[in-house]
Design a protein around this motif. Structure first.
Motif, PDB file in Angstrom:
ATOM      1  N   PRO A 207      25.666 -68.834  38.042  1.00  0.00           N
ATOM      2  CA  PRO A 207      26.167 -69.380  36.614  1.00  0.00           C
ATOM      3  C   PRO A 207      25.333 -68.718  35.431  1.00  0.00           C
ATOM      4  O   PRO A 207      24.199 -68.135  35.826  1.00  0.00           O
ATOM      5  N   LEU A 208      25.976 -68.494  34.445  1.00  0.00           N
ATOM      6  CA  LEU A 208      25.367 -67.912  33.160  1.00  0.00           C
ATOM      7  C   LEU A 208      24.146 -68.977  32.891  1.00  0.00           C
ATOM      8  O   LEU A 208      23.084 -68.433  32.333  1.00  0.00           O
ATOM      9  N   VAL A 209      24.295 -70.166  32.786  1.00  0.00           N
ATOM     10  CA  VAL A 209      23.382 -71.308  32.320  1.00  0.00           C
ATOM     11  C   VAL A 209      23.365 -72.257  33.415  1.00  0.00           C
ATOM     12  O   VAL A 209      24.104 -72.418  34.352  1.00  0.00           O
ATOM     13  N   TRP A 210      21.973 -72.713  33.267  1.00  0.00           N
ATOM     14  CA  TRP A 210      21.884 -73.836  34.675  1.00  0.00           C
ATOM     15  C   TRP A 210      21.033 -74.851  33.871  1.00  0.00           C
ATOM     16  O   TRP A 210      20.400 -74.716  32.723  1.00  0.00           O
ATOM     17  N   SER A 211      21.406 -76.218  34.365  1.00  0.00           N
ATOM     18  CA  SER A 211      20.640 -77.208  34.071  1.00  0.00           C
ATOM     19  C   SER A 211      19.241 -77.461  34.546  1.00  0.00           C
ATOM     20  O   SER A 211      19.032 -76.627  35.520  1.00  0.00           O
ATOM     21  N   GLU A 212      18.436 -78.084  33.712  1.00  0.00           N
ATOM     22  CA  GLU A 212      16.795 -78.064  34.138  1.00  0.00           C
ATOM     23  C   GLU A 212      16.924 -78.708  35.709  1.00  0.00           C
ATOM     24  O   GLU A 212      16.223 -78.387  36.456  1.00  0.00           O
ATOM     25  N   THR A 213      17.767 -79.700  36.187  1.00  0.00           N
ATOM     26  CA  THR A 213      17.733 -80.318  37.412  1.00  0.00           C
ATOM     27  C   THR A 213      18.174 -79.212  38.540  1.00  0.00           C
ATOM     28  O   THR A 213      17.789 -78.989  39.420  1.00  0.00           O
ATOM     29  N   ALA A 214      19.220 -78.193  38.035  1.00  0.00           N
ATOM     30  CA  ALA A 214      19.647 -77.273  39.029  1.00  0.00           C
ATOM     31  C   ALA A 214      18.835 -76.160  39.180  1.00  0.00           C
ATOM     32  O   ALA A 214      18.617 -75.667  40.282  1.00  0.00           O
ATOM     33  N   LEU A 215      18.010 -75.847  38.042  1.00  0.00           N
ATOM     34  CA  LEU A 215      17.015 -74.872  38.363  1.00  0.00           C
ATOM     35  C   LEU A 215      16.005 -75.385  39.066  1.00  0.00           C
ATOM     36  O   LEU A 215      15.408 -74.800  39.944  1.00  0.00           O
ATOM     37  N   GLU A 216      15.536 -76.508  38.935  1.00  0.00           N
ATOM     38  CA  GLU A 216      14.244 -77.118  39.549  1.00  0.00           C
ATOM     39  C   GLU A 216      14.703 -76.956  41.289  1.00  0.00           C
ATOM     40  O   GLU A 216      13.904 -76.549  42.151  1.00  0.00           O
ATOM     41  N   GLN A 217      15.820 -77.430  41.671  1.00  0.00           N
ATOM     42  CA  GLN A 217      16.320 -77.440  43.033  1.00  0.00           C
ATOM     43  C   GLN A 217      16.266 -75.988  43.486  1.00  0.00           C
ATOM     44  O   GLN A 217      16.120 -75.737  44.601  1.00  0.00           O
ATOM     45  N   TYR A 218      16.845 -75.095  42.844  1.00  0.00           N
ATOM     46  CA  TYR A 218      16.983 -73.639  43.096  1.00  0.00           C
ATOM     47  C   TYR A 218      15.489 -73.368  43.379  1.00  0.00           C
ATOM     48  O   TYR A 218      15.329 -72.704  44.441  1.00  0.00           O
ATOM     49  N   LEU A 219      14.480 -73.489  42.577  1.00  0.00           N
ATOM     50  CA  LEU A 219      13.267 -72.883  42.731  1.00  0.00           C
ATOM     51  C   LEU A 219      12.621 -73.336  43.951  1.00  0.00           C
ATOM     52  O   LEU A 219      11.889 -72.917  44.721  1.00  0.00           O
ATOM     53  N   ILE A 220      12.781 -75.011  44.145  1.00  0.00           N
ATOM     54  CA  ILE A 220      12.381 -75.363  45.359  1.00  0.00           C
ATOM     55  C   ILE A 220      12.994 -74.989  46.697  1.00  0.00           C
ATOM     56  O   ILE A 220      12.213 -74.615  47.631  1.00  0.00           O
ATOM     57  N   ARG A 221      14.260 -74.796  46.620  1.00  0.00           N
ATOM     58  CA  ARG A 221      15.054 -74.662  47.916  1.00  0.00           C
ATOM     59  C   ARG A 221      15.107 -72.888  48.250  1.00  0.00           C
ATOM     60  O   ARG A 221      15.047 -72.348  49.284  1.00  0.00           O
ATOM     61  N   GLN A 222      15.289 -72.126  47.381  1.00  0.00           N
ATOM     62  CA  GLN A 222      15.460 -70.649  47.083  1.00  0.00           C
ATOM     63  C   GLN A 222      14.581 -69.906  46.564  1.00  0.00           C
ATOM     64  O   GLN A 222      14.822 -68.703  46.840  1.00  0.00           O
ATOM     65  N   GLY A 223      13.903 -70.245  45.552  1.00  0.00           N
ATOM     66  CA  GLY A 223      13.178 -69.289  44.818  1.00  0.00           C
ATOM     67  C   GLY A 223      12.268 -68.411  45.808  1.00  0.00           C
ATOM     68  O   GLY A 223      11.484 -68.826  46.714  1.00  0.00           O
ATOM     69  N   ARG A 224      12.364 -67.042  45.495  1.00  0.00           N
ATOM     70  CA  ARG A 224      11.659 -66.035  46.248  1.00  0.00           C
ATOM     71  C   ARG A 224      10.381 -65.502  45.522  1.00  0.00           C
ATOM     72  O   ARG A 224       9.990 -65.973  44.390  1.00  0.00           O
ATOM     73  N   GLU A 225       9.594 -64.728  46.425  1.00  0.00           N
ATOM     74  CA  GLU A 225       8.355 -64.610  45.779  1.00  0.00           C
ATOM     75  C   GLU A 225       8.518 -63.556  44.501  1.00  0.00           C
ATOM     76  O   GLU A 225       7.537 -63.729  43.726  1.00  0.00           O
ATOM     77  N   TRP A 226       9.373 -62.628  44.608  1.00  0.00           N
ATOM     78  CA  TRP A 226       9.634 -61.821  43.408  1.00  0.00           C
ATOM     79  C   TRP A 226       9.982 -62.791  41.987  1.00  0.00           C
ATOM     80  O   TRP A 226       9.368 -62.327  41.099  1.00  0.00           O
ATOM     81  N   GLU A 227      10.555 -63.656  42.426  1.00  0.00           N
ATOM     82  CA  GLU A 227      10.819 -64.621  41.221  1.00  0.00           C
ATOM     83  C   GLU A 227       9.426 -65.204  40.728  1.00  0.00           C
ATOM     84  O   GLU A 227       9.513 -65.618  39.508  1.00  0.00           O
ATOM     85  N   ARG A 228       8.714 -65.912  41.604  1.00  0.00           N
ATOM     86  CA  ARG A 228       7.299 -66.146  41.101  1.00  0.00           C
ATOM     87  C   ARG A 228       6.755 -65.207  40.224  1.00  0.00           C
ATOM     88  O   ARG A 228       6.211 -65.644  39.091  1.00  0.00           O
ATOM     89  N   TYR A 229       6.721 -64.001  40.548  1.00  0.00           N
ATOM     90  CA  TYR A 229       6.150 -62.946  39.696  1.00  0.00           C
ATOM     91  C   TYR A 229       6.866 -62.877  38.508  1.00  0.00           C
ATOM     92  O   TYR A 229       6.364 -62.726  37.531  1.00  0.00           O
ATOM     93  N   ALA A 230       8.178 -62.890  38.396  1.00  0.00           N
ATOM     94  CA  ALA A 230       9.091 -62.876  37.274  1.00  0.00           C
ATOM     95  C   ALA A 230       8.681 -63.947  36.260  1.00  0.00           C
ATOM     96  O   ALA A 230       8.518 -63.983  34.989  1.00  0.00           O
ATOM     97  N   TRP A 231       8.726 -65.348  36.958  1.00  0.00           N
ATOM     98  CA  TRP A 231       8.477 -66.240  36.063  1.00  0.00           C
ATOM     99  C   TRP A 231       6.977 -66.486  35.428  1.00  0.00           C
ATOM    100  O   TRP A 231       6.740 -67.464  34.697  1.00  0.00           O
ATOM    101  N   CYS A 232       6.089 -65.813  36.090  1.00  0.00           N
ATOM    102  CA  CYS A 232       4.909 -65.802  35.714  1.00  0.00           C
ATOM    103  C   CYS A 232       4.777 -65.635  34.083  1.00  0.00           C
ATOM    104  O   CYS A 232       3.963 -66.080  33.542  1.00  0.00           O
TER     105      CYS A 232
END
Length: 893
Positions: A207-232
């Motif tokens: 989706p183009l936009v995400w709710s905070e709850t959906a974002l949190e669940q995504y990061l917990i369940r599916q967040g990858r190492e390169w995304e940690r680097y990006a979110w830094c």
């Protein structure tokens, strides 16, 4: 030639703007004299009018015109060396923030007019779209021709409240789409920014936009190492309330030292290198070897590893992060300066490449004219000289990068041959014989078999188990090189099993073979330190610290750093308590490693451990006071008094703290307030948290002991000491000192102590009281020669002798009042003629020997003291001094 014409020599794009009349001098020239900020952007057009009239075409036009002037201003100031890199990147980033917010306000207002105001389903509150800038935009590091990486997040699911209602997901999707069109579309006036949304969860397929709850669940369940680097570098650039930082922070910055980040960064770098080689991009100063990306990786690898433990590293910018890494001694100052110089040079080159034709490029030019102009713009006479300078920076960056992120060494050939120790379905008899040949006993074989069959090992993740398997042969090899291989390996295996749930610690041991060997050496020498590191494996990182073997402890500076950390975490009691524990554990471990290396005498080490406790208490008092409810003053009118080993500066590694609290405050609520404060402070110091324990606290030396109040006014303390205190309480007072708190109360305590210790006493009665007190100890601590503390002629006898000398003679010899410790006080007493010099010297030697025995029993696996002739001789020396002081031989149980 004016500054604009000079800059145009290096930019055909700027030349076209000036020659084509696309830049009005009356608008541009005032901009050239200063660094631009948001107020300048706001004044460029009547943005409110455009929004209210819903004139989308005019908004798009004005943003593009403003972008043209901002880029021209940046080029002119930079190419004339009026501005520096920080101004260039901050200016374009501030403009990006302004453009996003201006477009967002327009889009939100437009769709709210159509569908009503979006509201949260649970809270009913008005909902706004938050925009997160990623990458260089997040770090205030944009290029003039950069695209902007964005993520759209809204707080809560719900619906709009208009007649044509839409759910919030649909509403904010439309808002986001219009924002993108306003910035990204190319019109006759150009483009504001290319907008890249691929860093959002699930990329283009999500989706183009995400709710905070959906974002949190995504990061917990599916967040990858390169995304940690990006979110830094993720930074919310919109002003609306949100919880994004709180939910992203634990995903990016782990509470423990995350050495698995090495593997993730290497994988990402290998991917980039492969792309560079495939596309023939060696001349790319961003992605090529020694380029901008490698500097960024170096900064971010340490952020990802340590940012959870060190909040000061949770920064967005590369330059500020490198400065902080140097300040924390994580990298050397010279290394940081090398990287910073290279980064600024490379970013300046990058900008000049983009100034040429306003294109996002990092590739060095092939055309001779552009090469020469590039060299001149960088201050070089020709392209060859420029290339030499560039190559020098890139070589230095690449050398640092390879040193930090190189693949870990595979180990010696011998280490490879140790694989037999951890093979599934191995011949147990053969393994046992090979273990015995290396000095290991049957207990090691049993432990290895038990470990392989354990549920903990079998439940290891697919990521952790290979790391676990890889490290065991290395531990065995390291243990085999120690004098006590079996004991060493058993301790190492206990440690390994304890840390196995944290794959990052396994990664650390595999990443740093030298540190692994250090661990084996430490475990070989000390069961106590082995247990300490097993309990607090987060301390592994200290083995890499440049300060590990530095014995220059600057306690005031360390205390300020600790206090700053507590202030930063104000309001989060658990975080503050953990911070105190991490600080104390780090310093204790550092001291212990230095101690095992023979860098401290027992007396000097006790001074350091006492200074550490003083530092912790000094930092804790104001933090706990701020955390105490219903206080009537910002500054507590209280003092902390140290007794016993803390008071005498003779703390050991596991000593408890004997504390007494005094206050001087006329407020009617003072007794209750300070009572609550002391209970809270005691809890902060002694409670077990997720970070472990700090100190055991003993408050029984206060007036009336366990039955008394936790805290006393100075007047009540003085009255008790003068009228009700027993002789043993005055003995305790000989080893008491002001630690921290209100200086005026410390001064009052010193006066009370001096008055009490110098009051006239009947020497014979005093001697009877002290000898009687010593004999009372026999019931609970019977003296025997294997216990240097309670043996007749041991530690306690020396302490009682010194206490008697102070109480009996301090009135005439005030030098005895100084809290120098028992060894120094025996010397002072001998110099004053109170005891004979020879038995005093012998007793000092004995006391030092006892302290060393106690210390080695704790640190170096020495066990209880054997009654050797040397030890018995020391006992006899102290007994002779006892007889001289008290006029009778020491009694026995």
């Amino acid at each position: 030639m004016n500054v604009a014409e000079h800059a145009a020599r290096y930019s055909p794009y700027l030349t076209r703007l000036l020659a084509g009349g696309l830049l009005k001098a009356e608008i541009l020239n005032p901009m050239l004299g200063k660094a631009l900020d948001t107020a300048d952007f706001q004044e460029f057009a009547d943005w409110d009018k455009i929004r209210n009239e819903e004139d989308e075409a005019e908004l798009a036009r004005q943003l593009r015109l403003l972008r043209r002037y901002v880029v021209a201003q940046i080029m002119v100031r930079d190419l004339n060396r009026i501005s520096d890199l920080a101004e260039v990147t901050r200016t374009i980033t501030l403009f990006a923030d302004f453009a996003v917010n201006t477009a967002l306000d327009f889009a939100y207002t437009y769709y709210r007019g159509l569908y009503g105001t979006p509201r949260g389903r649970h809270t009913g509150q008005v909902q706004y779209l938050s925009v997160v800038a990623m990458g260089k935009a997040g770090g205030y590091e944009l290029n003039v021709s950069s695209d902007i990486d964005l993520i759209f997040v809204y707080p809560e699911a719900g619906e709009t409240d208009g007649r044509r209602g839409r759910d919030n997901q649909e509403f904010f999707t439309k808002v986001g789409q219009k924002l993108i069109v306003l910035l990204n579309d190319i019109t006759a006036d150009g483009q504001v920014f290319r907008v890249d949304m691929r860093l959002r969860p699930d990329g283009d397929s999500g989706p183009l936009v995400w709710s905070e709850t959906a974002l949190e669940q995504y990061l917990i369940r599916q967040g990858r190492e390169w995304e940690r680097y990006a979110w830094c570098k993720g930074r919310v650039i919109t002003p609306y309330p949100n919880g994004i930082s709180a939910l992203v922070r634990p995903f990016v910055f782990r509470k423990y030292l995350d050495y698995s980040a090495y593997e993730a960064m290497r994988a990402l770098h290998r991917q980039i290198r492969s792309e560079v080689e495939r596309k023939g991009m060696a001349g790319n100063i961003k992605l090529g070897a020694g380029g901008i990306r490698e500097v960024e990786f170096i900064a971010q690898i340490f952020q990802m590893i340590r940012g959870g433990r060190t909040p000061g590293l949770q920064l967005k910018g590369t330059q500020e992060t490198l400065h902080e890494l140097a300040r924390l001694s994580i990298i050397g100052r010279d290394t940081a300066d090398t990287l910073l110089a290279a980064y600024r040079f490379l970013r300046d080159v990058e900008h000049r490449l983009q100034y040429w034709d306003d294109r996002q490029t990092q590739t060095l030019p092939d055309a001779p004219e552009q090469q020469q102009r590039l060299a001149e713009s960088m201050g070089f006479a020709d392209y060859a000289a420029f290339s030499d300078g560039l190559d020098g920076h890139r070589r230095r960056v690449n050398a640092v990068f390879n040193d930090i992120l190189a693949e870990p060494a595979g180990g010696t050939q011998q280490a490879v041959s140790w694989q037999w120790i951890w093979q599934e379905n191995a011949d147990e008899a053969a393994v046992g014989r090979r273990l015995a040949a290396h000095g290991f006993d049957a207990a090691v074989a049993e432990r290895l078999a038990q470990l392989r069959q354990s549920g903990k090992y079998r439940r290891l993740s697919a990521q952790a188990q290979p790391r676990f398997d890889a490290v065991i042969p290395k531990l065995a090899e390291a243990a085999a090189a120690r004098p006590n291989p079996a004991a060493t390996l058993l301790r190492l295996l206990d440690f390994l099993e304890n840390i196995s749930r944290r794959s990052a610690y396994l990664a650390f041991l595999n990443e740093h073979p030298q540190a692994l060997r250090q661990v084996a050496g430490i475990f070989s020498q000390s069961a106590w330190v082995a247990a300490y590191l097993t309990r607090y494996p987060i301390l592994l990182d200290e083995l890499l610290s440049a300060q590990l073997m530095d014995t220059a402890f600057d306690w005031p500076a360390l205390g300020r750093t600790l206090s700053d950390g507590l202030s930063t975490a104000a309001g989060d009691t658990e975080a503050q308590m953990d911070l105190l524990r991490h600080f104390q554990h780090t310093q204790v471990f550092r001291l212990a490693v230095q101690d095992l290396a023979g860098l401290w005498t027992v007396e000097a080490l006790s001074d350091q451990l006492s200074a550490l406790a003083d530092t912790v208490l000094t930092a804790a008092v104001p933090a706990v006071w701020a955390d105490t409810p219903k206080t009537h003053t910002d500054t507590p009118h209280i003092a902390v008094i140290g007794y016993g080993k803390l008071g005498g500066k003779e703390l050991g590694y596991a000593s408890d703290l004997d504390l007494v609290y005094l206050y001087d405050d006329p407020h009617p609520d003072a007794p209750d307030v300070y009572g609550r404060f002391v209970r809270r402070l005691t809890n902060w110091l002694s409670a077990a948290t997720g970070a472990g324990t700090l100190y055991d606290v003993d408050l029984r030396l206060r007036p009336n002991g366990g039955d008394g109040f936790l805290v006393h006014s100075t007047a009540a303390f003085e009255k008790y000491q003068r009228e009700n205190a027993w002789t043993w309480e005055h003995q305790s007072l000989t080893r008491a000192r002001f630690i921290c708190g209100r200086p005026e109360i410390g001064t009052a305590f010193d006066r009370i102590r001096q008055d009490l210790l110098t009051q006239p006493r009947d020497a014979a009665a005093l001697a009877r009281d002290i000898t009687a007190m010593r004999e009372k100890m026999f019931a609970t601590h019977p003296p025997h020669d294997g216990d240097v503390k309670y043996a007749r002629g041991g530690v306690v006898d020396v302490e009682f002798i010194v206490q008697y000398l102070i109480l009996a003679h301090a009135a005439r010899h005030p030098q005895l009042l100084d809290n120098y410790g028992n060894i120094a006080l025996l010397h002072i007493a001998a110099e004053a003629g109170l005891i004979e010099p020879e038995p005093a010297a012998q007793s000092r030697t004995a006391y030092r020997f006892y302290r060393l025995q106690q210390h080695n029993a704790k640190l170096r696996d020495a066990g209880k003291a054997e009654p050797t002739p040397e030890l018995l001789s020391h006992y006899q020396s102290v007994r002779r001094l006892w007889q001289q002081v008290f006029g009778e031989p020491p009694a026995t149980a």
